[in-house]
Scaffold this motif. Structure first.
Motif, PDB file in Angstrom:
ATOM      1  N   TYR A   1       0.842  -1.189   0.000  1.00  0.00           N
ATOM      2  CA  TYR A   1       0.000   0.000   0.000  1.00  0.00           C
ATOM      3  C   TYR A   1       0.877   1.238   0.000  1.00  0.00           C
ATOM      4  O   TYR A   1       1.906   1.283   0.680  1.00  0.00           O
ATOM      5  N   LEU A   2       0.459   2.241  -0.749  1.00  0.00           N
ATOM      6  CA  LEU A   2       1.230   3.461  -0.896  1.00  0.00           C
ATOM      7  C   LEU A   2       0.470   4.622  -0.275  1.00  0.00           C
ATOM      8  O   LEU A   2      -0.736   4.774  -0.496  1.00  0.00           O
ATOM      9  N   PHE A   3       1.208   5.430   0.498  1.00  0.00           N
ATOM     10  CA  PHE A   3       0.624   6.590   1.152  1.00  0.00           C
ATOM     11  C   PHE A   3       1.534   7.792   0.964  1.00  0.00           C
ATOM     12  O   PHE A   3       2.758   7.653   0.926  1.00  0.00           O
ATOM     13  N   LYS A   4       0.929   8.958   0.888  1.00  0.00           N
ATOM     14  CA  LYS A   4       1.695  10.195   0.979  1.00  0.00           C
ATOM     15  C   LYS A   4       1.866  10.470   2.466  1.00  0.00           C
ATOM     16  O   LYS A   4       0.909  10.396   3.234  1.00  0.00           O
ATOM     17  N   VAL A   5       3.106  10.749   2.872  1.00  0.00           N
ATOM     18  CA  VAL A   5       3.386  10.995   4.280  1.00  0.00           C
ATOM     19  C   VAL A   5       4.083  12.340   4.442  1.00  0.00           C
ATOM     20  O   VAL A   5       4.584  12.923   3.475  1.00  0.00           O
TER      21      VAL A   5
END
Length: 67
Positions: free
Chosen positions: A31-35
């Motif tokens: 899963y990819l998230f902007k952090v």
């Protein structure tokens, strides 16, 4: 150990990345998230655990320059 409020964790995880490439990664349970720019791997891992109630096996951070 410092206790953080849930607001702190929501400040670290900004939003999910929703692209064709990210959708293909989801099929492999990635899963990819902007952090947040200043977030460390351990902070991201703790935020994932607090928000989604799952353990992250591995955290990779990629710094990208804006277009």
């Amino acid at each position: 150990m410092i206790k953080h409020s849930s607001e702190f964790f929501y400040d670290i995880i900004l939003s999910p990345v929703i692209t064709e490439k990210a959708t293909l990664a989801n099929e492999s349970n990635k899963y990819l998230f902007k952090v947040k720019d200043t977030a460390t791997k351990s902070q991201v891992s703790k935020a994932i655990k607090a928000i989604f109630e799952v353990d992250a096996e591995k955290v990779n951070i990629l710094n990208r320059k804006p277009k």
